[in-house]
Scaffold this motif. Sequence first.
Motif, PDB file in Angstrom:
ATOM      1  N   ASP A 250      29.545  77.140  37.402  1.00 48.69           N
ATOM      2  CA  ASP A 250      29.263  77.807  36.134  1.00 48.69           C
ATOM      3  C   ASP A 250      30.254  77.451  35.040  1.00 48.69           C
ATOM      4  OD1 ASP A 250      27.023  79.070  37.083  1.00 48.69           O
ATOM      5  OD2 ASP A 250      28.135  80.832  37.798  1.00 48.69           O
ATOM      6  N   GLY A 251      31.478  77.107  35.388  1.00 52.76           N
ATOM      7  CA  GLY A 251      32.435  76.735  34.360  1.00 52.76           C
ATOM      8  C   GLY A 251      33.838  77.187  34.655  1.00 52.76           C
ATOM      9  N   LEU A 252      34.740  76.800  33.773  1.00 52.55           N
ATOM     10  CA  LEU A 252      36.166  77.073  33.933  1.00 52.55           C
ATOM     11  C   LEU A 252      36.479  78.564  33.977  1.00 52.55           C
ATOM     12  CD1 LEU A 252      39.007  75.544  33.829  1.00 52.55           C
ATOM     13  CD2 LEU A 252      39.000  76.137  31.398  1.00 52.55           C
ATOM     14  N   LEU A 253      35.682  79.378  33.291  1.00 48.03           N
ATOM     15  CA  LEU A 253      35.978  80.801  33.130  1.00 48.03           C
ATOM     16  C   LEU A 253      35.070  81.676  33.984  1.00 48.03           C
ATOM     17  CD1 LEU A 253      36.205  80.707  29.221  1.00 48.03           C
ATOM     18  CD2 LEU A 253      38.056  80.318  30.858  1.00 48.03           C
ATOM     19  N   ALA A 254      34.479  81.114  35.034  1.00 45.35           N
ATOM     20  CA  ALA A 254      33.462  81.837  35.794  1.00 45.35           C
ATOM     21  C   ALA A 254      34.013  83.056  36.509  1.00 45.35           C
ATOM     22  CB  ALA A 254      32.804  80.905  36.801  1.00 45.35           C
ATOM     23  N   ALA A 255      35.283  83.069  36.864  1.00 44.08           N
ATOM     24  CA  ALA A 255      35.867  84.194  37.590  1.00 44.08           C
ATOM     25  C   ALA A 255      36.832  84.941  36.678  1.00 44.08           C
ATOM     26  CB  ALA A 255      36.582  83.714  38.852  1.00 44.08           C
ATOM     27  N   ASP A 256      36.416  86.131  36.241  1.00 46.76           N
ATOM     28  CA  ASP A 256      37.261  87.003  35.423  1.00 46.76           C
ATOM     29  C   ASP A 256      37.754  86.308  34.157  1.00 46.76           C
ATOM     30  OD1 ASP A 256      38.520  89.424  34.829  1.00 46.76           O
ATOM     31  OD2 ASP A 256      40.410  88.763  35.709  1.00 46.76           O
ATOM     32  N   GLY A 257      36.863  85.587  33.493  1.00 43.92           N
ATOM     33  CA  GLY A 257      37.245  84.868  32.292  1.00 43.92           C
ATOM     34  C   GLY A 257      36.662  85.475  31.034  1.00 43.92           C
ATOM     35  N   LEU A 654      44.844  76.676  36.889  1.00 42.84           N
ATOM     36  CA  LEU A 654      44.364  77.998  37.283  1.00 42.84           C
ATOM     37  C   LEU A 654      44.552  78.218  38.784  1.00 42.84           C
ATOM     38  CD1 LEU A 654      41.072  78.357  35.194  1.00 42.84           C
ATOM     39  CD2 LEU A 654      43.243  79.508  34.795  1.00 42.84           C
ATOM     40  N   ASP A 655      44.274  77.201  39.562  1.00 37.41           N
ATOM     41  CA  ASP A 655      44.449  77.305  41.008  1.00 37.41           C
ATOM     42  C   ASP A 655      45.923  77.503  41.366  1.00 37.41           C
ATOM     43  OD1 ASP A 655      41.759  76.926  41.220  1.00 37.41           O
ATOM     44  OD2 ASP A 655      41.876  74.826  41.853  1.00 37.41           O
ATOM     45  N   ALA A 657      48.156  78.921  39.634  1.00 35.09           N
ATOM     46  CA  ALA A 657      48.586  80.268  39.254  1.00 35.09           C
ATOM     47  C   ALA A 657      47.935  81.348  40.104  1.00 35.09           C
ATOM     48  CB  ALA A 657      48.267  80.515  37.782  1.00 35.09           C
ATOM     49  N   GLY A 658      47.140  80.930  41.095  1.00 31.86           N
ATOM     50  CA  GLY A 658      46.445  81.920  41.906  1.00 31.86           C
ATOM     51  C   GLY A 658      45.247  82.485  41.208  1.00 31.86           C
ATOM     52  N   GLY A 659      44.696  81.718  40.257  1.00 33.15           N
ATOM     53  CA  GLY A 659      43.562  82.190  39.476  1.00 33.15           C
ATOM     54  C   GLY A 659      42.251  81.914  40.170  1.00 33.15           C
ATOM     55  N   PRO A 660      41.163  81.859  39.406  1.00 36.29           N
ATOM     56  CA  PRO A 660      39.834  81.702  40.005  1.00 36.29           C
ATOM     57  C   PRO A 660      39.676  80.356  40.669  1.00 36.29           C
ATOM     58  CG  PRO A 660      39.730  81.487  37.618  1.00 36.29           C
ATOM     59  CD  PRO A 660      41.114  81.948  37.938  1.00 36.29           C
ATOM     60  N   GLN A 661      39.050  80.356  41.821  1.00 38.19           N
ATOM     61  CA  GLN A 661      38.770  79.125  42.554  1.00 38.19           C
ATOM     62  C   GLN A 661      37.340  78.703  42.226  1.00 38.19           C
ATOM     63  OE1 GLN A 661      41.303  77.793  44.520  1.00 38.19           O
ATOM     64  NE2 GLN A 661      42.505  79.424  43.615  1.00 38.19           N
ATOM     65  N   VAL A 662      37.189  77.805  41.299  1.00 38.29           N
ATOM     66  CA  VAL A 662      35.862  77.369  40.878  1.00 38.29           C
ATOM     67  C   VAL A 662      35.464  76.160  41.708  1.00 38.29           C
ATOM     68  CG1 VAL A 662      34.431  76.617  38.954  1.00 38.29           C
ATOM     69  CG2 VAL A 662      36.349  78.169  38.555  1.00 38.29           C
ATOM     70  N   PRO A 663      34.409  76.246  42.517  1.00 39.37           N
ATOM     71  CA  PRO A 663      34.023  75.088  43.327  1.00 39.37           C
ATOM     72  C   PRO A 663      33.559  73.937  42.447  1.00 39.37           C
ATOM     73  CG  PRO A 663      32.329  76.773  43.401  1.00 39.37           C
ATOM     74  CD  PRO A 663      33.496  77.377  42.678  1.00 39.37           C
ATOM     75  N   LEU A 664      34.061  72.772  42.718  1.00 45.27           N
ATOM     76  CA  LEU A 664      33.698  71.602  41.929  1.00 45.27           C
ATOM     77  C   LEU A 664      33.427  70.427  42.863  1.00 45.27           C
ATOM     78  CD1 LEU A 664      33.350  70.241  39.191  1.00 45.27           C
ATOM     79  CD2 LEU A 664      35.765  69.659  39.241  1.00 45.27           C
TER      80      LEU A 664
END
Length: 673
Positions: A250-257, A654-655, A657-664
């Motif tokens: 969905d994109g860079l901001l998909a998790a809590d963005g 983001l990864d 920093a422990g941020g959202p893990q966006v599957p790519l």
Amino acid sequence: MWAVSTLTMLVLAGLLPDFRLQSPDGDSATTIAVTAACGAGAFGVLSAVVWPLLVRLLLLVPALVLGLLVFFLNGSLLLLALRVNPSGQSEAAPETAVIVAAVMSAVASATGGALTVRDDDAYRRRLYRLADRRRRPRPACPATPGTVFVQLDGVGHDVLLDAVGKGLMPTVARRLGTGPGEEATHRLNPWRTDWSSQTGASQLGILHGSNEDVPAFRWYEKDTGEVVVCNRPTSAAELQRRAAARAGHDGLLAADGASRGNLFSGGADENALVLSVSARRDRRHRSRAGYFAYFSDPANAVRTALSFTAEVAREITQSTRARLRRQRPRVGRGGLYPFVRAFATVVERDVVVAAVMGDLLAGRTAIYADLVAYDEVAHHSGPRSRDAEQVLQRLDRSLALIEKVAEHAPRPYRVVVLSDHGQSPGETFRARYGLSLGELVRAGCGLPVPRKAERTHSGAEARAAVRAALRRPVEEDAGRHHPPVRRAEPIVLASGNLGLISFPDVHHRMTKEEIDARHPALLPTLAHHPGIGFLLVRSEEHGGVVLGAHGSEIPLDRLDEDPGPLAVFGPGAAAAVRRTHAFPHAADIMVNSCYDPADGEVLSFEEQIGSHGGLGGAQARPFLLSPLACSPPVAEGGELVGAEQVHKVLRRWLDEAGGPQVPLPAAPRRHAA
């Protein structure tokens, strides 16, 4: 707050002849003070309770009209406060009430800030009200750092360094440690855009991981018969859908963005002033909903309205001065442009920064915001003009404010500043040669050239935000389809110094041989014109060729050993051209204007003296300013190329920093054979 407002009202009553707090026969000082206290209290209550309701109702009114109504509404609330005053002795002329209300709102805002600046909780609550949180319960913030990405639209790497050297951007200078005794906290890296050096392609790649098949800012698609424009709401939504399908996420901001002021959402759940979702009819994505949080505070409304008015006056003064001095190059800056500029440099900036502040205090994991002020001004005043430098100073203050608010956030934050492209200076193609690219194409096709052709409008990104603010974000009927006068006539579109020529009656991408058979003089006319740098066309024999002056014809697979007309555009030009050639919606003829490396100038096919969209100069060299706590974006000696690569770097941070893990999933980058 009440005491200060009361004192302000007393002072104004003494200064303004049409504003009084006593009866004509005179009253005691105690009575006047009580009258002032009651009036100030009533005005404060009405501002806190009634004003937000008025703004909510006025979301049906265009945002720019709302800005003009701010003073009238605020003055009306003051008149109502005086009317409900128990003493019944106070009164004011309507025009005086507007002045009194504006001053009292400004004083109340300043007082509130001064009283709460030492109280972190109170300061946080006050800033929190600047953004529309919709009060949904949120889990406790993790201790891991969040990341805020601030995009300074159109600011090139060299322009940024020049501004820092002139002392125009002290906040950026501190991060780079350029002052005596200062230690750097950030690193600055340039990166190279794709051939389409404009916000649509760059931001789509940065936020969604794919800008495949985005050949320009606007282009004609033969399979649908429509013109796609990156800053048109329905086009932006479709481009976002295609990018998500290609990238597989969905994109860079998909998790809590949170996405603020962008063309695309990046997959964020929280969006404000985002074009790709503005066409949706649901209440949550209503185009002007992002303005409510900011304008619900009357002090903010008054301050922004005053700044808006001052910016309109500043633009009129600056454009008049340029005209009187016969400054060259110069483009028209009349009509609605002063209001468009004021919207981009004041309203959009204030609303987006306020939304980012709210996101920081809400502890969101990833925030991406676009500030378009510099890009809009540089298009019309020039990338290195004094007008543009003043905008950079104000943007630096916005960065400082975001940095200050981050200190009060419930979690640590890393602030990344970047740009999506730069801008290259130069006069317009029409000003240099007396005709537009469209007229040159018609002449090459043997078609009549009108004496007074339709003016080529600027495609600056801020105009889409203004259109969304002026009305519901539906498409213009005339803009969705682009029927030519006759089906055999070419469609010519401009994206900065990149031109696209398509023949709509041929349903496939035409080859050089087919174009020569139909219009023998067209390609030679374009290739030999001094304002044209090179052409890209499909070839039956070679797959694709680059055409230039003096009969130059270089197959794409030979560009590395013989760049031909691409040599002047520097390294990476051949790879960028080959990649665009592979796009399904590449135009029949892709035209790049000439480029002078001595002064870095290009010729814009639009009405812009600072342009971007093609190859040549600073437009293809944006920057990435990242904290030292983040891993280096590229290995030492390496180069960051393309918006898709920038997306991977931001995801990596983001990864980390422990941020959202966006599957790519790994997606090979296509190149022409």
